[in-house]
Each structure stands twice: as structure tokens, then as C-alpha cells.
Design an enzyme around this catalytic site. Structure first.
Site, PDB file in Angstrom:
ATOM      1  N   ASP A 156       1.046  -1.352  -0.083  1.00  0.00           N
ATOM      2  CA  ASP A 156       0.004  -0.015   0.046  1.00  0.00           C
ATOM      3  C   ASP A 156       0.931   1.216   0.069  1.00  0.00           C
ATOM      4  OD1 ASP A 156      -3.271   0.278   1.103  1.00  0.00           O
ATOM      5  OD2 ASP A 156      -1.968   2.125   0.853  1.00  0.00           O
TER       6      ASP A 156
ATOM      7  N   THR B  94     -12.290   2.429  -5.369  1.00  0.00           N
ATOM      8  CA  THR B  94     -12.728   2.893  -6.609  1.00  0.00           C
ATOM      9  C   THR B  94     -13.741   3.666  -6.189  1.00  0.00           C
ATOM     10  OG1 THR B  94     -14.136   0.833  -6.394  1.00  0.00           O
ATOM     11  CG2 THR B  94     -12.177   0.889  -7.830  1.00  0.00           C
TER      12      THR B  94
ATOM     13  N   GLU C 163     -15.202  -9.230  -4.964  1.00  0.00           N
ATOM     14  CA  GLU C 163     -15.180  -9.678  -3.686  1.00  0.00           C
ATOM     15  C   GLU C 163     -16.690  -9.465  -3.091  1.00  0.00           C
ATOM     16  OE1 GLU C 163     -13.301 -11.761  -1.882  1.00  0.00           O
ATOM     17  OE2 GLU C 163     -14.941 -11.846  -0.944  1.00  0.00           O
ATOM     18  N   PHE C 164     -17.074 -10.628  -2.389  1.00  0.00           N
ATOM     19  CA  PHE C 164     -18.529 -10.603  -2.144  1.00  0.00           C
ATOM     20  C   PHE C 164     -18.542 -10.604  -0.451  1.00  0.00           C
ATOM     21  CE2 PHE C 164     -19.000 -12.348  -6.270  1.00  0.00           C
ATOM     22  CZ  PHE C 164     -19.940 -11.663  -6.826  1.00  0.00           C
TER      23      PHE C 164
ATOM     24  N   GLU D  24     -18.490  -6.495   5.444  1.00  0.00           N
ATOM     25  CA  GLU D  24     -17.991  -6.178   6.449  1.00  0.00           C
ATOM     26  C   GLU D  24     -18.765  -6.729   7.489  1.00  0.00           C
ATOM     27  OE1 GLU D  24     -16.399  -2.028   6.502  1.00  0.00           O
ATOM     28  OE2 GLU D  24     -16.005  -2.364   4.162  1.00  0.00           O
TER      29      GLU D  24
ATOM     30  N   LYS E 288     -20.890  -8.394 -10.120  1.00  0.00           N
ATOM     31  CA  LYS E 288     -20.868  -7.571  -8.539  1.00  0.00           C
ATOM     32  C   LYS E 288     -21.436  -6.516  -8.426  1.00  0.00           C
ATOM     33  CE  LYS E 288     -19.018  -6.223  -4.907  1.00  0.00           C
ATOM     34  NZ  LYS E 288     -19.302  -6.877  -3.532  1.00  0.00           N
TER      35      LYS E 288
ATOM     36  N   PHE F  49     -29.420   2.053   4.940  1.00  0.00           N
ATOM     37  CA  PHE F  49     -27.962   1.656   4.537  1.00  0.00           C
ATOM     38  C   PHE F  49     -26.841   2.526   4.342  1.00  0.00           C
ATOM     39  CE2 PHE F  49     -29.660   1.724   0.003  1.00  0.00           C
ATOM     40  CZ  PHE F  49     -28.752   2.111  -0.607  1.00  0.00           C
TER      41      PHE F  49
ATOM     42  N   CYS G  42     -19.659   0.767  -0.200  1.00  0.00           N
ATOM     43  CA  CYS G  42     -20.060   0.071  -1.239  1.00  0.00           C
ATOM     44  C   CYS G  42     -21.600   0.285  -2.159  1.00  0.00           C
ATOM     45  CB  CYS G  42     -19.618  -1.640  -1.118  1.00  0.00           C
ATOM     46  SG  CYS G  42     -18.230  -1.907  -1.059  1.00  0.00           S
TER      47      CYS G  42
ATOM     48  N   PHE H  80     -21.105   2.224  10.218  1.00  0.00           N
ATOM     49  CA  PHE H  80     -22.267   1.876   9.383  1.00  0.00           C
ATOM     50  C   PHE H  80     -23.172   0.389   9.615  1.00  0.00           C
ATOM     51  CE2 PHE H  80     -19.734  -0.921   6.714  1.00  0.00           C
ATOM     52  CZ  PHE H  80     -20.498  -1.686   6.090  1.00  0.00           C
TER      53      PHE H  80
HETATM   54  N1  LIG Z   1     -15.401  -2.749   1.785  1.00  0.00           N
HETATM   55  C1  LIG Z   1     -15.973  -3.597   1.411  1.00  0.00           C
HETATM   56  O1  LIG Z   1     -16.810  -4.194   2.171  1.00  0.00           O
HETATM   57  C2  LIG Z   1     -15.953  -4.271  -0.252  1.00  0.00           C
HETATM   58  C3  LIG Z   1     -16.596  -5.576  -0.443  1.00  0.00           C
HETATM   59  C4  LIG Z   1     -16.416  -5.918  -1.728  1.00  0.00           C
HETATM   60  C5  LIG Z   1     -15.390  -4.928  -2.589  1.00  0.00           C
HETATM   61  N2  LIG Z   1     -15.169  -3.715  -2.213  1.00  0.00           N
HETATM   62  C6  LIG Z   1     -14.547  -3.228  -3.451  1.00  0.00           C
HETATM   63  O2  LIG Z   1     -12.887  -3.485  -2.938  1.00  0.00           O
HETATM   64  C7  LIG Z   1     -12.235  -2.290  -3.504  1.00  0.00           C
HETATM   65  C8  LIG Z   1     -11.216  -1.800  -2.312  1.00  0.00           C
HETATM   66  O3  LIG Z   1     -12.226  -1.507  -1.218  1.00  0.00           O
HETATM   67  P1  LIG Z   1     -11.807  -1.231   0.441  1.00  0.00           P
HETATM   68  O4  LIG Z   1     -13.069  -1.239   1.230  1.00  0.00           O
HETATM   69  O5  LIG Z   1     -10.800  -2.226   0.730  1.00  0.00           O
HETATM   70  O6  LIG Z   1     -10.951   0.210   0.169  1.00  0.00           O
HETATM   71  P2  LIG Z   1     -10.027   0.932   1.250  1.00  0.00           P
HETATM   72  O7  LIG Z   1     -10.149   2.222   1.029  1.00  0.00           O
HETATM   73  O8  LIG Z   1     -10.230   0.288   2.397  1.00  0.00           O
HETATM   74  O9  LIG Z   1      -8.498   0.089   0.607  1.00  0.00           O
HETATM   75  C9  LIG Z   1      -7.956   0.654  -0.488  1.00  0.00           C
HETATM   76  C10 LIG Z   1      -6.558   0.787  -0.118  1.00  0.00           C
HETATM   77  O10 LIG Z   1      -5.699   1.102  -1.382  1.00  0.00           O
HETATM   78  C11 LIG Z   1      -4.562   1.776  -1.307  1.00  0.00           C
HETATM   79  N3  LIG Z   1      -4.355   2.347  -2.504  1.00  0.00           N
HETATM   80  C12 LIG Z   1      -4.832   3.109  -3.291  1.00  0.00           C
HETATM   81  N4  LIG Z   1      -4.131   3.415  -4.592  1.00  0.00           N
HETATM   82  C13 LIG Z   1      -3.045   2.657  -4.401  1.00  0.00           C
HETATM   83  C14 LIG Z   1      -1.746   2.614  -5.189  1.00  0.00           C
HETATM   84  N5  LIG Z   1      -1.844   3.165  -6.301  1.00  0.00           N
HETATM   85  N6  LIG Z   1      -0.910   1.830  -4.889  1.00  0.00           N
HETATM   86  C15 LIG Z   1      -0.950   1.156  -3.492  1.00  0.00           C
HETATM   87  N7  LIG Z   1      -1.972   1.224  -2.814  1.00  0.00           N
HETATM   88  C16 LIG Z   1      -3.121   1.930  -3.254  1.00  0.00           C
HETATM   89  C17 LIG Z   1      -5.297   2.709  -0.315  1.00  0.00           C
HETATM   90  O11 LIG Z   1      -4.155   3.774   0.386  1.00  0.00           O
HETATM   91  C18 LIG Z   1      -6.124   1.987   0.405  1.00  0.00           C
HETATM   92  O12 LIG Z   1      -5.317   1.573   1.960  1.00  0.00           O
HETATM   93  C19 LIG Z   1     -13.389  -1.188  -4.039  1.00  0.00           C
HETATM   94  O13 LIG Z   1     -13.332  -1.305  -5.307  1.00  0.00           O
HETATM   95  C20 LIG Z   1     -14.552  -1.728  -3.201  1.00  0.00           C
HETATM   96  O14 LIG Z   1     -15.796  -1.194  -3.851  1.00  0.00           O
HETATM   97  C21 LIG Z   1     -15.127  -3.465  -0.957  1.00  0.00           C
END
Ligand SMILES: NC(=O)c1ccc[n+]([C@@H]2O[C@H](COP(=O)([O-])OP(=O)(O)OC[C@H]3O[C@@H](n4cnc5c(N)ncnc54)[C@H](O)[C@@H]3O)[C@@H](O)[C@H]2O)c1
Length: 459
Positions: A35, A93, A162-163, A166, A217, A269, A273, A335
């Protein structure tokens, strides 16, 4: 391709737990999570696992078991890309906050930066896995970037959304309903299926084309959020007709075609996401000129905003049409329960609305700090940081948050809220003492017997 080293870019709510579970079940594969956020990586490497940056039941134990053996956290992104055969992109994203598609489309700049970095660093063939939630046909853009490096390196792109939910992420990862892999190259698909195959039965690993996988997704999140907005729409009707939304939910949920899950009415909600993915779906539909499709899904968001708003309005009107100068105690800021994630939490929007009416708010959440509460509100830019910190504070205990309050607003369904000494809370509050239960968590008759004026959703 035989995979011995995996790298995951993005150590967030998805990257961290997902890779920890992959590492646990594949002791012979080295998994490195990278990261750009040094603070986050330091927290993942903290020798005290209670300080991990993400709270999920069961996560700390798996990190403790695997970290330093075959699970590593690092900011050395290029090194990890270079040595890995398989690279997951699991960066955020978010909804775009600027330019074309502002407020609707997914901002893909972090994903594109990752793709460009992989293209620059890779010396050997790689399988690149989209773990982030992406608009349908994003793989095409990633492929185009990776195919124009001018080198002989071959890239296969897979979509593997990913499904997990949290709060139950580890259970969801250990026992997934299904794993979805979309791709063109059968060899690449099987390489990833083998990794999951070490703990997921092959019959539950679906193989599709990339576009179906990407769209599945967004569709899954849209359907889940739609169920919540549907029952929340009925909750308002229940309040007018003396029907009880929990009874209605139970009655319809016993219909096997409908099923009982995701029918709990609430203040609305949240989470990073649902809203983002539906807005993205709406944006994509509009971009293909599918207005009816776009309008249909947009209504899920409109109803959710309405539900948060009417919760706050109802609180104000019940408190004799003014909350100015009145202390309101919030129980919960995350949340949902069992997570420290506050992104898009209903609590933020309800608080913002009440602060506009000059309420004074004290918040207790077992996993959220005062500084997070402040930064969530400051992000909205509704008022100055000084004003926010004057009007709202995190409390160290629930009893502090509720002492001398005119009303309690239950914003998150943490189980511990049910176990509090509600008689003691009642004696310490202003009278009449109101409870606005945004999660239908407490027992109405018990609360009324104690003396509370109790209002819940859809009852
Ligand atoms: N949170 C959920 O419950 C969930 C569930 C399924 C899918 N998703 C999807 O998964 C993805 C990630 O979600 P998240 O909740 O883990 O996000 P998050 O913000 O918790 O984590 C993303 C991480 O990516 C890092 N990052 C960003 N750009 C970077 C780069 N260029 N190089 C290295 N690191 C970088 C950020 O510093 C951050 O720590 C999203 O697209 C989200 O929609 C999330």
C-alpha cells in the site's frame, strides 16, 4: 502458471482480510500486501494485533498466525510486483468528485495507476486480478495499458470480485457462497481457482467471461441494497397504518421465493459500496442511453436518502420542533455492527442534519474514535472544523454520551447496546427521555416500562 508468490495492491477492508485468508489456506504461497499508505502498513505490522487498522471478528487471529510466515505487509510496491506471478488490484474505487460523471461514476484513477505501475515494473509474465469493484468493461482498459508496454511480458487479466460483507468478512471468506472468476485464459482462471480450491469446493467456484463477472458484482450490490430500500419504503407505510414492519418482514420472508435475509428495516444503509456501486450502475446505464433502467436503480438511493432524512426530521419534530442547544446521545457511528468502518454511515448524515438545527451531539461507538467522527463530518464541508468539534464529540462510555441527553438515537446495531443498564440511563437523562431506535434493536415494551418515550422504525 504455477503461482508461488502473490502480491495484493491495496491493504484495505478487502485486501487485508482476503489475502490473510488466502495466506492461511495456502502456506506454500508467499502473499505480500502492499500500500502507498505507510501509516496503514505500519498498523498492519503492529506487534499488538489489537492495533490492526481494520477491525473484523477473527481477523487478528489469522494475521497473528500467518504474518511473518507467508503473509507480509509492505510499502515496497515495485519489489512485490516484480517477484509475484499473480497481482491482485484491491484499491479503492470511490465515486468521482470532479469532472465528467461527478457524483455518479466510479473514479478509476487508482486502478489505472496500479495498471501503469505493473506495466512499468513487470519483467516476467503476470496474472493481474481485478479484486476492486469495477464498472463493466474496465478489464479492457487495464488490458490496453498492459498491452502497450513495448516488452514481451504477457499479461492475463481476471475479474474476481469480492462478495464479503464487513462485520462477517472472515466467515464470508472462509465459507463463501461462491467465488466468481471471469477471464479469457483458461490457464489463468485455473491458476486462481487452484488457490481458492485449497479451501473452497470447486463446485462453488464459478467461471464466467470477464464482463459477466464485472457486472455481477455491481448487480449483487444493487439487489442487496434494493431489498433494504424496499423494506424501508414499507416501513413508512407501516407507521401510517399501524402495521408493524418487523411482522411484515417476517411474513414475507417465510415465502421461500423471497427469503428472510436483508429484510431488516433501519435508518438506511451505509457503507462504502452500496451507494457507490448503484450510482455507478446508474451512470453506466445512462451512458448506454438506458434511461428506464437508470431511473429504476436510482430510486434505491433516493429512498435511502429519504429514510435517513425522515429519521432526523422525526426526531426534531418529536422534540417539540427544536433540538437547538439540546444534547442528543448517539449510540453507534459505524455503518453496521462488528466493523470500525464509517464510510457513508447513516449516522454521519443524521448528525449533519441535527447539527444544522444546532443540536449538541455526544457519540459512543465501541470501535470508532472521536477523531474519526470529526473527520467524517469535516469531509462534508457543511461547517467549519471548529464548529463541528464544538457541537459533536465522541464519548469514552455510553453512560457519558447519554447523561443529561434529551434523546438517544441508536444508529448502529451493536449487540452490546442491548445489555446496557437502561434504568440507570433513564434516571440520568432529561425528561421526557426519548429513544429513537434506528435499528429496531431494543424491546419497545421494556423501554416503555422503564419510562422512555420509544420510537422505532416502521412501528
Ligand atoms: N469494503 C467492502 O466491504 C468491499 C466489499 C467488496 C468489494 N469492495 C471493493 O474493493 C475495493 C477496495 O475496497 P476497500 O474497502 O478495501 O478500500 P480501502 O479504501 O479500505 O482500501 C484501499 C487501499 O488501497 C490503497 N491504494 C490506493 N491507491 C493505491 C496505489 N496506487 N498503490 C497502492 N495502494 C493504493 C489505499 O491507500 C487504501 O489503503 C473497492 O473497489 C471496493 O468497492 C469493497
Amino acid at each position: 502458471m504455477k503461482v508461488t508468490k502473490i502480491c495484493c495492491i491495496g491493504a484495505g477492508y478487502v485486501g487485508g482480510p482476503t489475502m490473510a485468508v488466502i495466506a492461511k489456506n495456502n502456506p506454500n504461497i508467499k502473499v505480500t500486501i502492499v500500500d502507498i499508505n505507510q501509516e496503514r502498513i505500519d498498523a498492519w505490522n503492529d506487534s499488538d494485533v489489537s492495533n490492526l487498522p481494520i477491525y473484523e471478528p477473527g481477523l487478528a487471529e489469522i494475521v497473528e498466525e500467518t504474518r511473518g510466515k507467508n503473509l507480509f505487509f509492505s510499502t515496497e510496491i515495485n519489489k512485490a510486483i516484480d517477484e509475484s506471478e499473480m497481482i491482485f488490484i484491491s484499491v479503492n474505487t470511490p465515486t468521482k468528485t470532479y469532472g465528467k460523471g461527478k457524483g455518479m461514476a466510479a473514479d478509476l484513477k487508482y486502478v489505472e495507476l496500479c495498471a501503469r505501475n505493473i506495466a512499468k515494473v513487470a519483467q516476467t509474465d503476470k496474472i493481474v486480478v481485478e479484486k476492486s469493484t469495477l464498472p463493466v468493461r474496465t478489464a479492457q482498459a487495464i488490458k490496453s495499458i498492459l498491452d502497450h508496454t513495448g516488452s514481451d511480458v504477457k499479461f492475463d487479466i481476471l475479474s474476481n470480485p469480492e462478495f464479503l460483507a464487513e462485520g462477517t468478512a472472515i466467515q464470508d471468506l472462509l465459507n463463501p457462497d461462491r467465488v466468481l472468476i471471469g477471464g479469457e485464459s483458461e490457464d489463468a482462471i485455473e491458476s486462481l481457482a487452484n488457490i481458492y480450491g485449497s479451501w473452497v469446493p470447486q463446485a462453488q467456484i464459478l467461471r464466467t467471461n470477464v464482463w459477466s463477472s464485472e457486472l455481477s458484482k455491481l448487480t449483487a450490490n444493487a439487489f442487496l441494497a434494493q431489498r433494504i430500500s424496499s423494506i424501508n419504503a414499507i416501513s413508512e407505510l407501516c407507521e401510517k397504518t399501524e402495521a408493524n414492519v418487523d411482522e411484515v418482514a417476517k411474513a414475507i420472508g417465510m415465502d421461500s421465493r423471497i427469503g428472510p435475509k436483508f429484510l431488516k428495516s433501519s435508518v438506511g444503509f451505509g457503507g462504502s459500496c452500496f451507494q457507490k456501486d448503484i450510482l455507478n450502475l446508474v451512470y453506466i446505464a445512462r451512458s448506454y442511453n438506458l434511461q428506464a433502467v437508470a431511473d429504476y436503480w436510482e430510486q434505491v438511493i433516493i429512498l435511502n436518502d429519504h429514510q435517513k432524512r425522515r429519521f432526523a426530521d422525526n426526531l426534531i419534530s418529536t422534540l417539540y420542533n427544536t433540538v437547538s442547544g439540546k444534547k442528543i446521545g448517539f449510540l453507534g457511528w459505524a455503518f453496521k455492527k462488528d466493523t470500525n468502518d464509517t464510510r457513508e454511515s447513516a449516522a454521519i448524515y443524521v448528525a449533519d442534519h441535527l447539527l444544522n438545527e444546532q443540536a449538541s451531539i455526544a457519540v459512543y461507538d465501541p470501535k470508532v474514535s472521536d477523531s474519526k467522527i470529526q473527520s467524517d463530518l469535516n469531509y462534508l464541508n457543511t461547517r467549519s472544523e471548529e464548529e463541528n468539534s464544538k457541537l459533536i464529540q465522541g464519548s469514552a462510555t455510553p453512560y457519558d454520551a447519554l447523561k443529561d441527553a434529551h434523546a438517544v438515537a441508536i444508529m448502529t446495531e451493536w449487540d452490546e447496546f442491548k445489555t446496557y443498564d437502561w434504568k440507570k440511563i433513564y434516571t440520568q437523562m432529561k425528561k421526557p427521555a426519548f429513544i429513537f431506535d434506528g435499528r429496531n434493536l431494543l424491546d419497545k415494551s421494556t423501554m416503555e416500562k422503564i419510562g422512555f418515550e420509544y420510537t422505532s422504525i416502521g412501528q
